[in-house]
Design an enzyme around this catalytic site. Structure first.
Site, PDB file in Angstrom:
ATOM      1  N   ASP A  22      45.583  34.472  33.943  1.00 58.19           N
ATOM      2  CA  ASP A  22      44.884  35.384  34.420  1.00 58.19           C
ATOM      3  C   ASP A  22      45.509  36.606  33.711  1.00 58.19           C
ATOM      4  O   ASP A  22      46.947  37.292  33.554  1.00 58.19           O
ATOM      5  CB  ASP A  22      45.504  35.627  35.962  1.00 58.19           C
ATOM      6  N   ASP A 216      39.580  40.555  32.075  1.00 53.31           N
ATOM      7  CA  ASP A 216      40.271  39.690  33.235  1.00 53.31           C
ATOM      8  C   ASP A 216      39.861  38.437  33.560  1.00 53.31           C
ATOM      9  O   ASP A 216      39.125  38.204  33.869  1.00 53.31           O
ATOM     10  CB  ASP A 216      40.037  40.637  34.758  1.00 53.31           C
TER      11      ASP A 216
END
Length: 351
Positions: A22, A216
């Protein structure tokens, strides 16, 4: 499952767990509560492994805890320090991370690899530890999620693979937190425009697509202003948004050669229809645009990143971006003296 996970070996002896990569968050934590996830994700959650500090002779508690919140889901964690090893790399000692006592809507732990100590955390995070303990020479890593057809990607901490992109890397400065849409230090960059290039006919550039976005990998979808997503969906022939907020798209488009083009200074990332159209298992098959409207900020998730190669360079405060390709493997170590700007692909005879 759509998530992109990484193997993490924690403790002495090592306990193997999987965590979601992430770039949109900043902390490593493990042990999700699989009873609090959708039934479709439960089997995956139960297969990712768990960590027991009592089974590690090198584990130490910090007596600290926190609630970590995400766009979807949350985790209550207690912080520990322990040995962490990545495949083929020396073990790092006394790395701090979270062990969840409870979580909601999280089907795996999370390996947050955004900026850490002194920026988003009050302790050295995973990226900080890699550099501080000499596993990497800088706080930099490269990410290629790979296409949906390939079903695998590669992340290299402290390195760049010149066989995973086309052309040359374009360097984009990271937008400072104080100038960003939400005031948080993320991998923010400036995007110049978005255009739709159909298989036949002229490309259409959408208005008001010059904006600050962040990259992201923890988000399956790409989030853009609602009006922009509606215009893109309309350009792809969608009849409108359904009750869940998705735009239905004709599945036949996924086999066509059109692209959605994201332009930045020095590079345009062309995302094929096949990567941005998501198919849901049903009879007959149903397809949706892999984008959703957002009123908070814009992020480029996996439906964008699968077509890009990105080097995230916290030491150089830059992101180096190119069109994804895959012609093998040629890894170079990133050092403080590395000239990443304009680095050429090794595909097609470049060097």
């Amino acid at each position: 499952n759509d998530t992109d996970t990484w193997t993490v070996n924690i403790g002495t002896p090592p306990q193997t767990v999987y965590a979601q990569i992430d770039t949109g968050s900043f902390e490593l934590w493990v042990n999700p509560d699989c009873s609090n996830v959708a039934s479709s994700d439960r089997r995956f959650c139960q297969a990712i492994g768990s960590y027991n500090p009592r089974s590690s002779s090198s584990a130490a508690t910090t007596d600290e805890s926190a609630m970590l919140r995400y766009g979807i889901g949350s985790a209550n964690v207690s912080y520990f320090k322990d040995t962490i090893a990545l495949s083929g790399a020396p073990a790092m000692k006394q790395v701090q991370f979270g062990v969840a006592s409870a979580s909601v809507d999280e089907f795996s732990g999370i390996l947050g690899i955004g900026a850490g100590e002194g920026v988003n955390t009050d302790y050295p995070n995973f990226i900080d530890a890699l550099a501080a303990q000499g596993v990497t020479k800088t706080k930099a890593f490269s990410l290629a999620l790979g296409s949906k057809a390939e079903e695998e990607g590669v992340i290299i901490f402290g390195g760049v693979d010149t066989a995973k992109f086309q052309g040359k890397l374009a360097t984009l400065p990271i937008v400072p937190a104080k100038e960003s849409p939400d005031g948080v230090a993320r991998y923010w960059v400036r995007m110049n425009s978005i255009a739709l290039s159909p298989p036949q006919g002229k490309a259409t550039t959408f208005s008001q697509t010059d904006m600050t976005v962040f990259l992201d990998s923890g988000s399956t979808l790409t989030l853009l202003p609602e009006q922009v997503v509606e215009e893109i969906a309309t350009g792809l022939g969608s009849s409108g948004m359904d009750s869940t907020g998705y735009y239905a798209i004709n599945c036949n488009l996924a086999s066509q050669k059109g692209t959605i083009d994201f332009a930045f200074d020095g590079v345009t990332i062309s995302v094929p229809y096949s990567e941005v159209i998501r198919q849901v298992s049903s009879s007959p098959p149903q397809c949706y645009l892999g984008m959703m409207g957002s009123t908070e900020f814009a992020l480029l998730g996996d439906t964008f990143l699968r077509s890009a190669y990105a080097v995230f360079d916290l030491t150089g405060n830059s992101i180096h971006l190119a069109q994804y390709a895959n012609c093998g493997t040629k890894v170079l170590t990133i050092t403080p003296d590395s000239a990443l700007q304009g680095l050429s692909s090794s595909c097609g005879g470049g060097s």
